[in-house]
Motif scaffolding. Structure first.
Motif, PDB file in Angstrom:
ATOM      1  N   GLU A  60       0.808  -1.216   0.000  1.00  0.00           N
ATOM      2  CA  GLU A  60       0.000   0.000   0.000  1.00  0.00           C
ATOM      3  C   GLU A  60       0.841   1.265   0.000  1.00  0.00           C
ATOM      4  N   LEU A  61       1.952   1.234  -0.747  1.00  0.00           N
ATOM      5  CA  LEU A  61       2.811   2.405  -0.927  1.00  0.00           C
ATOM      6  C   LEU A  61       2.606   2.921  -2.355  1.00  0.00           C
ATOM      7  N   LEU A  62       1.453   3.566  -2.571  1.00  0.00           N
ATOM      8  CA  LEU A  62       1.041   3.984  -3.902  1.00  0.00           C
ATOM      9  C   LEU A  62       2.043   4.923  -4.598  1.00  0.00           C
ATOM     10  N   PRO A  63       2.599   5.947  -3.925  1.00  0.00           N
ATOM     11  CA  PRO A  63       3.557   6.817  -4.620  1.00  0.00           C
ATOM     12  C   PRO A  63       4.803   6.042  -5.091  1.00  0.00           C
ATOM     13  N   LEU A  64       5.302   5.118  -4.255  1.00  0.00           N
ATOM     14  CA  LEU A  64       6.463   4.317  -4.646  1.00  0.00           C
ATOM     15  C   LEU A  64       6.112   3.401  -5.807  1.00  0.00           C
ATOM     16  N   MET A  65       4.895   2.872  -5.797  1.00  0.00           N
ATOM     17  CA  MET A  65       4.461   2.010  -6.888  1.00  0.00           C
ATOM     18  C   MET A  65       4.504   2.767  -8.219  1.00  0.00           C
ATOM     19  N   ILE A  66       4.021   3.998  -8.234  1.00  0.00           N
ATOM     20  CA  ILE A  66       4.002   4.803  -9.467  1.00  0.00           C
ATOM     21  C   ILE A  66       5.422   5.124  -9.910  1.00  0.00           C
ATOM     22  N   VAL A  67       6.269   5.473  -8.951  1.00  0.00           N
ATOM     23  CA  VAL A  67       7.665   5.804  -9.273  1.00  0.00           C
ATOM     24  C   VAL A  67       8.382   4.596  -9.884  1.00  0.00           C
ATOM     25  N   LEU A  68       8.059   3.398  -9.433  1.00  0.00           N
ATOM     26  CA  LEU A  68       8.694   2.195  -9.972  1.00  0.00           C
ATOM     27  C   LEU A  68       8.017   1.670 -11.241  1.00  0.00           C
ATOM     28  N   ALA A  69       6.710   1.841 -11.347  1.00  0.00           N
ATOM     29  CA  ALA A  69       5.965   1.273 -12.469  1.00  0.00           C
ATOM     30  C   ALA A  69       6.257   1.999 -13.788  1.00  0.00           C
ATOM     31  N   VAL A  70       6.364   3.323 -13.762  1.00  0.00           N
ATOM     32  CA  VAL A  70       6.582   4.084 -15.001  1.00  0.00           C
ATOM     33  C   VAL A  70       7.895   3.675 -15.677  1.00  0.00           C
ATOM     34  N   PRO A  71       9.041   3.726 -14.961  1.00  0.00           N
ATOM     35  CA  PRO A  71      10.263   3.268 -15.638  1.00  0.00           C
ATOM     36  C   PRO A  71      10.240   1.756 -15.929  1.00  0.00           C
ATOM     37  N   GLY A  72       9.488   1.001 -15.132  1.00  0.00           N
ATOM     38  CA  GLY A  72       9.361  -0.435 -15.379  1.00  0.00           C
ATOM     39  C   GLY A  72       8.699  -0.712 -16.717  1.00  0.00           C
ATOM     40  N   PHE A  73       7.591  -0.010 -16.997  1.00  0.00           N
ATOM     41  CA  PHE A  73       6.923  -0.190 -18.295  1.00  0.00           C
ATOM     42  C   PHE A  73       7.807   0.312 -19.437  1.00  0.00           C
ATOM     43  N   LEU A  74       8.530   1.394 -19.199  1.00  0.00           N
ATOM     44  CA  LEU A  74       9.472   1.879 -20.226  1.00  0.00           C
ATOM     45  C   LEU A  74      10.555   0.829 -20.492  1.00  0.00           C
ATOM     46  N   GLY A  75      10.938   0.128 -19.428  1.00  0.00           N
ATOM     47  CA  GLY A  75      11.931  -0.941 -19.572  1.00  0.00           C
ATOM     48  C   GLY A  75      11.404  -2.120 -20.378  1.00  0.00           C
ATOM     49  N   TRP A  76      10.119  -2.225 -20.531  1.00  0.00           N
ATOM     50  CA  TRP A  76       9.533  -3.273 -21.376  1.00  0.00           C
ATOM     51  C   TRP A  76       9.292  -2.783 -22.801  1.00  0.00           C
TER      52      TRP A  76
END
Length: 173
Positions: free
Chosen positions: A115-131
């Motif tokens: 339930e760390l939503l801001p951290l999730m967004i910070v990690l998800a954006v570059p994660g999707f770019l990495g795909w």
């Protein structure tokens, strides 16, 4: 005195494993070193074949022809390595970016579960770019490497032409 038409000729044989894409180069070049094309044996892999050659054991200038043949084979090997290098660096870079993207998305998943939503967004954006980016990175790096390697491959092909020409001259002497 009558000349014998069916005089004995002792042959030596050689099998050359080759990429299917280089079959014509081998079949066209080995006769310049005294070899006669004797057919193709199927290999287990669709991209590789085995070419069969034979030549007279008592061929003139055999030592020099063998030296030129080794030089030819070295040039072909260098061309194969240069062609492989076009994709090797690009593949490694794309794979690395994809793995980093996967790790970031894994972190985003754990952040979401924690339930760390801001951290999730910070990690998800570059994660999707990495795909998404590996494909474009691969294409760009491959094109760039191909532009560097193409002139070197052309020089090696010119060297092969020269070596084959020298071999052919030795056979006609």
């Amino acid at each position: 005195m009558m000349e014998r038409k069916n005089a004995f000729v002792g042959f030596e044989y050689m099998e050359v494993p080759a990429k299917r894409s280089l079959e014509s180069l081998y079949v066209d070049s080995y006769p310049n070193f005294g070899w006669e094309y004797d057919g193709t044996a199927a290999a287990g892999d669709d991209r590789r074949i085995t070419l069969k050659f034979k030549r007279d054991r008592k061929i003139r200038n055999k030592a020099e022809l063998s030296r030129l043949q080794r030089q030819f084979e070295a040039c072909v090997h260098e061309i194969e390595m240069l062609e492989q290098s076009e994709t090797k660096t690009a593949s490694i870079a794309a794979f690395t970016i994809g793995v980093v993207g996967t790790v970031l998305l894994g972190g985003a998943t754990f952040a979401y579960l924690g339930e760390l939503l801001p951290l999730m967004i910070v990690l998800a954006v570059p994660g999707f770019l990495g795909w998404i980016l590996p494909y474009f990175c691969y294409q760009k790096l491959k094109r760039k490497k191909a532009d560097q390697v193409t002139p070197i491959i052309e020089k090696k092909q010119d060297e092969i032409y020269t070596v084959c020409e020298q071999g052919c001259r030795l056979l006609t002497v």
